[in-house]
Scaffold this motif. Structure first.
Motif: not given
Ligand SMILES: Nc1nc2c(c(=O)[nH]1)N[C@H]1C(S)=C(S)[C@@H](COP(=O)(O)OP(=O)(O)OC[C@H]3O[C@@H](n4cnc5c(=O)[nH]c(N)nc54)[C@H](O)[C@@H]3O)O[C@H]1N2
Ligand SMILES: Nc1nc2c(c(=O)[nH]1)N[C@H]1C(S)=C(S)[C@@H](COP(=O)(O)OP(=O)(O)OC[C@H]3O[C@@H](n4cnc5c(=O)[nH]c(N)nc54)[C@H](O)[C@@H]3O)O[C@H]1N2
Ligand SMILES: [Mo]
Length: 577
Positions: A1-3, A223-225, A468-470
């Motif tokens: 879901m991200c990259h 990257r995220g996770h 967005l993320r907070s």
């Protein structure tokens, strides 16, 4: 879901679906771009590199619709002087507030100016601006790409990017003056209908001046996770390459299925259509994180079996099928002791650095199994006599790494030895040596015709919503109701809007609004009870938090190439309640 746009788009450009930068490069860069990424909140360690670069006088260009505070100025928590004197370091030297979905236009504007400056320099007998030798030796498709840039009209670039010509000129000058440029990017680039093409335009920009394979230059998808990049490297992929499947067959002696699996979007679709019967979630909070939340929840409740392997309870566990299992497991931070002793797993970071990671805290219960024990247990109970030593894997993770090495002998040579050296080891990144594993054996300039990332929607009143993320959230886990860098306190039901857009709709500051998504599938998607907040964001663009707005994101609204949900730039209407 991200990259996934990185995994799908970048190989077409440079032959690898991950970043080509290493940490050292940040010390040698002459300019850094940060596009569609909010490191102050989401990758705080990167702020050290940006701050050091800024202090060295390196220009930092930001493309972001929102004025993100930590990208404007940053006070380093480790710097006693900044902390005591309440001072901070300037980060962005050029802050470009592109409209949501305006990045292709902005990037093409910059590249058009670089090309024009090069043509003028050559005509005047001055030094070329483009890296002509690099383009000749290492790239393919330049002339078609340049023709398209020449055809792209300034009216379109300025209208869609929302930037002024003067600002694009200043950015182009920064780019042309720098001998080595790094471009970092995040979800503001990937989570779009043309996320993969967005990534490819960034690669084009870098290729123009040979910004690959030299110190201080490269592309840096952040990257995220933890370990999403490493998962992909070892073959966790819904469309595995035939060569990988051949290797698995050779090493393990069974025939892996050749048919492709599902992306997130396809998985949801197959649940909705009743084709999928079982859902196994190895971590995550699927129902809350995916598009079209109410539709997905209903579909998941019709499944025969849902299984969640999780470190923590989350609300996704309440969305379950006829039968449901929650299998608690050790977290990465927990000490993991198996028969052969204390275990470590490995992770790969955004810079392709692989290192071992072992937990340090005592697990909450002796009965907690490791994730590996759960997977091996399922395998043992399901596949009898498959000749694979599942018990061995469970008892000693080194044996799993030996098998990874057998499947990828070049990448993971001496895997167990090399993770025991301090800091771990780097995986090879061919573009760093100007080796291109593409269909042309060169880096490809890939043309994006026009500048429109989004199809037009009816009516001039539509806005583009970026979700967005907070600061006080990690994806679907909300730690608190504040978002300090954006000045939001005590509640997340907020929508950031340009003041003129609010006035035009008769919406007062902090008034309650409803947001309705515009899709042509006959489905109504509305959320209510959001407070409108005047914010530094271009007209036509708005922002609100994920996952509260996931009911607005239609499943069909995704990157056309990779199917990553287009969670940035959802066409919506906003009305006073
Ligand atoms: N504290 C914390 N850290 C996290 C996470 C978390 O939830 N909390 N999540 C992790 C995960 S899984 C990921 S993938 C990463 C995500 O990290 P980021 O990539 O930073 O993700 P977002 O906050 O979703 O959005 C990034 C930025 O994109 C901008 N943006 C929106 N639309 C556009 C656009 O059209 N163009 C441009 N140029 N910019 C745009 C937004 O204003 C925002 O600043 O963070 C990881 N780290
Ligand atoms: N509208 C909108 N939607 C988005 C996004 C957006 O920007 N906007 N971002 C997307 C992105 S980039 C992402 S990554 C997804 C995130 O989607 P998910 O990955 O589904 O969500 P998370 O909240 O990260 O999942 C957290 C849960 O994972 C479990 N967990 C944590 N660590 C471990 C572990 O080590 N092992 C196991 N087995 N379980 C663990 C815990 O139970 C925890 O509650 O959301 C996506 N959805
Ligand atoms: Mo992510």
């Amino acid at each position: 879901m991200c990259h996934e746009p990185t995994s799908v788009g970048l190989p077409e450009s440079i032959g690898i679906g991950k970043g080509t930068v290493i940490l050292d490069d940040f010390s040698y860069a002459d300019a850094i771009f940060v596009i569609g990424q909010n490191p102050g909140t989401n990758s705080p360690r990167m702020m050290t590199e940006l701050r050091n670069a800024s202090r060295r006088g390196v220009p930092i260009v930001v493309l972001n619709p929102l004025r993100e505070r930590a990208l404007e100025r940053f006070a380093a928590p480790q710097d006693p002087i900044e902390m005591v004197t309440l001072t901070s370091t300037r980060i962005a030297s050029e802050y470009c507030q592109v409209g949501v979905g305006g990045d292709v236009a902005a990037l093409k504007g910059i590249m058009k100016l670089v090309l024009e400056a090069h043509d003028a320099a050559v005509l005047a007998g001055a030094d070329p601006i483009l890296d002509v030798a690099f383009i000749e030796q290492h790239t393919h498709g330049f002339s078609a790409f340049a023709d398209d840039l020449r055809r792209t009209r300034w009216d379109d670039i300025l209208r869609v990017s929302g930037l002024s010509r003067e600002q694009i000129e200043r950015v182009a000058t920064i780019y042309m003056k720098a001998k080595a440029v790094i471009v970092c990017y995040g979800m503001g680039i990937t989570q779009h209908r043309h996320g993969s093409e967005n990534v490819q335009q960034i690669a084009n920009l870098l290729l123009l001046r040979g910004n690959f394979g030299k110190p201080g230059a490269s592309i840096c998808p952040v990257r995220g996770h933890s370990n999403v990049q490493g998962d992909r490297t070892v073959g966790i992929d819904e469309k595995p390459k035939p060569e990988l499947l051949d290797q698995i067959e050779r090493v393990f002696g069974f025939k892996p299925p050749r048919a492709h699996g599902h992306t997130v979007v396809d998985a949801v679709q197959s649940m909705i259509e009743g084709r999928a019967k079982v859902f196994i979630g190895l971590g995550g909070n699927f129902a809350a994180a995916v598009p079209d939340k109410p539709i997905v929840e209903a579909a998941m409740r019709r499944l025969r079996l849902t299984v969640a392997v999780s470190t923590k309870l989350n609300r996704g566990h309440l969305v379950h099928g006829e039968q449901a299992l929650i299998l608690p497991c050790l977290a990465r931070s927990d000490i993991d002791i198996q028969r052969s002793g204390r275990q470590s797993i490995t992770v790969e970071d955004s810079m392709s650095m692989v290192h071992a990671s072992a937990g340090l805290v005592r697990p909450p219960s002796e009965q907690l199994k490791s994730e590996i024990a759960v997977v091996c247990g399922i395998a043992k109970a399901t596949l009898r006599d498959d000749g694979i030593d599942w018990s061995g894997f469970q008892q000693d993770y080194d044996l799993i790494r030996d098998r990874i090495e057998d499947v990828f002998p070049a990448l993971f040579r001496d895997f167990n030895r090399r993770i025991r050296q301090p800091g771990g080891f780097h995986l090879p990144i061919p573009p760093r040596s100007r080796v291109w594993n593409t269909s042309t054996a060169r880096a490809n300039f890939l043309t994006f015709e026009g500048v429109a990332e989004n199809p037009p929607v009816d009516g001039a009143t539509a806005l583009r919503l970026a979700t967005l993320r907070s600061h006080n959230q990690y994806n679907t886990t909300i730690y608190g109701l504040d978002d300090r860098y954006r000045g939001v306190f005590g509640g997340r039901m907020v929508v950031f809007m340009n003041e003129a857009d609010m006035k035009e709709r008769g919406i007062d500051p902090d008034a309650l609004v409803e947001i309705e998504s515009l899709a042509d599938d006959g489905q109504r998607r509305i959320v209510r009870g959001f407070k409108a907040r005047p914010y530094g964001i271009p007209r036509g663009s708005i922002g609100a938090y994920y996952p509260e707005t996931n009911a607005l994101l239609p499943l069909a609204h995704h990157d056309l190439k990779s199917k990553t949900p287009a969670a940035k730039s959802i066409p919506v209407l906003v009305r006073a309640e």
